[in-house]
Write a protein that holds these residues in place. Structure first.
Motif, PDB file in Angstrom:
ATOM      1  N   GLY A  67      24.549  -0.835  46.774  1.00  0.00           N
ATOM      2  CA  GLY A  67      23.140  -0.466  46.755  1.00  0.00           C
ATOM      3  C   GLY A  67      22.623  -0.255  45.345  1.00  0.00           C
ATOM      4  O   GLY A  67      21.537  -0.733  44.986  1.00  0.00           O
ATOM      5  N   ALA A  68      23.408   0.452  44.514  1.00  0.00           N
ATOM      6  CA  ALA A  68      22.993   0.673  43.134  1.00  0.00           C
ATOM      7  C   ALA A  68      22.924  -0.645  42.373  1.00  0.00           C
ATOM      8  O   ALA A  68      22.001  -0.885  41.575  1.00  0.00           O
ATOM      9  CB  ALA A  68      23.958   1.633  42.441  1.00  0.00           C
ATOM     10  N   ASN A  69      23.881  -1.528  42.641  1.00  0.00           N
ATOM     11  CA  ASN A  69      23.878  -2.818  41.966  1.00  0.00           C
ATOM     12  C   ASN A  69      22.687  -3.669  42.386  1.00  0.00           C
ATOM     13  O   ASN A  69      22.074  -4.359  41.574  1.00  0.00           O
ATOM     14  CB  ASN A  69      25.176  -3.564  42.239  1.00  0.00           C
ATOM     15  N   ALA A  70      22.342  -3.623  43.680  1.00  0.00           N
ATOM     16  CA  ALA A  70      21.185  -4.381  44.155  1.00  0.00           C
ATOM     17  C   ALA A  70      19.909  -3.909  43.465  1.00  0.00           C
ATOM     18  O   ALA A  70      19.045  -4.719  43.103  1.00  0.00           O
ATOM     19  CB  ALA A  70      21.056  -4.245  45.671  1.00  0.00           C
ATOM     20  N   LEU A  71      19.787  -2.611  43.263  1.00  0.00           N
ATOM     21  CA  LEU A  71      18.631  -2.091  42.539  1.00  0.00           C
ATOM     22  C   LEU A  71      18.648  -2.534  41.079  1.00  0.00           C
ATOM     23  O   LEU A  71      17.610  -2.906  40.513  1.00  0.00           O
ATOM     24  CB  LEU A  71      18.598  -0.565  42.625  1.00  0.00           C
ATOM     25  N   PHE A  72      19.826  -2.502  40.468  1.00  0.00           N
ATOM     26  CA  PHE A  72      19.946  -2.948  39.082  1.00  0.00           C
ATOM     27  C   PHE A  72      19.541  -4.408  38.953  1.00  0.00           C
ATOM     28  O   PHE A  72      18.872  -4.796  37.983  1.00  0.00           O
ATOM     29  CB  PHE A  72      21.384  -2.736  38.602  1.00  0.00           C
ATOM     30  N   GLU A  73      19.890  -5.217  39.933  1.00  0.00           N
ATOM     31  CA  GLU A  73      19.525  -6.631  39.909  1.00  0.00           C
ATOM     32  C   GLU A  73      18.015  -6.838  40.001  1.00  0.00           C
ATOM     33  O   GLU A  73      17.509  -7.904  39.627  1.00  0.00           O
ATOM     34  CB  GLU A  73      20.212  -7.373  41.058  1.00  0.00           C
TER      35      GLU A  73
END
Length: 203
Positions: A67-73
């Motif tokens: 989830g955090a990575n998806a937001l970072f993307e």
């Protein structure tokens, strides 16, 4: 998921807890809460990375990172900028799987070989704007977020924004989850990434 994405993020090293404590789980053997994320990873990548299979022991950790990575993307940082942030974090934390995966991502982005080499060896980057980003990322980690104003202003003077500064914090957070979790589990580099293997140790 974009080329710079990282299910690519999971770390691996020769250190960590033995596989009898953190075995490679399958969607059938993993806790129910992790199964959809595992299937999604397998569908996107064509295989289930060992790091995903081990992190799946905690659905919350797996979904928290994803989830955090998806937001970072979805931040305003460009794909190459995001890779600079990620590679700065994962080389600092000696995340072998992450370095391999993100070297592959840089290859897909057609990044200059000298830039890739500098990122893998923790050397100054040949591009001044990207080097300012690398230095700011290190400053975020070195100062636990309390970056001295002079260093923040140098980052902004290089063409970055206050929004970018907070996006760097998000990237550091996402990849700290990844590198710590996967060093703990001792996740190995998958065979498909052996060409991008990296053997550096913690600085």
């Amino acid at each position: 998921m974009s080329p710079s994405t990282s299910l690519g993020t999971f770390t691996g090293s020769s250190t960590g807890t033995s596989a009898d404590v953190f075995p490679d789980l399958t969607p059938e053997s993993a806790p129910a809460g992790a199964r959809a994320a595992m299937e999604g990873a397998r569908e996107k990548l064509g295989h289930l990375p060992a790091a995903v299979a081990r992190m799946a022991a905690s659905p919350e950790a797996l979904k928290g990172f994803l989830g955090a990575n998806a937001l970072f993307e979805r931040t305003t940082l460009a794909p190459l900028d995001r890779e600079v942030v990620v590679m700065t974090v994962v080389t600092r934390n000696a995340c072998h799987v992450c370095v391999a995966m993100h070297t592959a991502a840089l290859s897909r982005l057609e990044a200059a070989p000298e830039l890739v080499e500098a990122l893998r060896t923790r050397a100054p980057l040949p591009d001044a704007r990207l080097e300012a980003l690398r230095r700011f990322t290190l400053a975020v980690m070195d100062h636990l977020g309390a970056v001295p104003e002079q260093e923040t202003r140098a980052f902004l003077s290089a063409g970055h924004t206050p929004r970018n500064a907070l996006e760097v914090v998000l990237g550091v957070g996402a990849y700290t989850i990844s590198t710590y979790a996967n060093r703990l589990t001792g996740a190995p580099v998958d065979p498909a990434l052996q060409a991008f293997a990296w053997e550096e140790e913690v600085a």
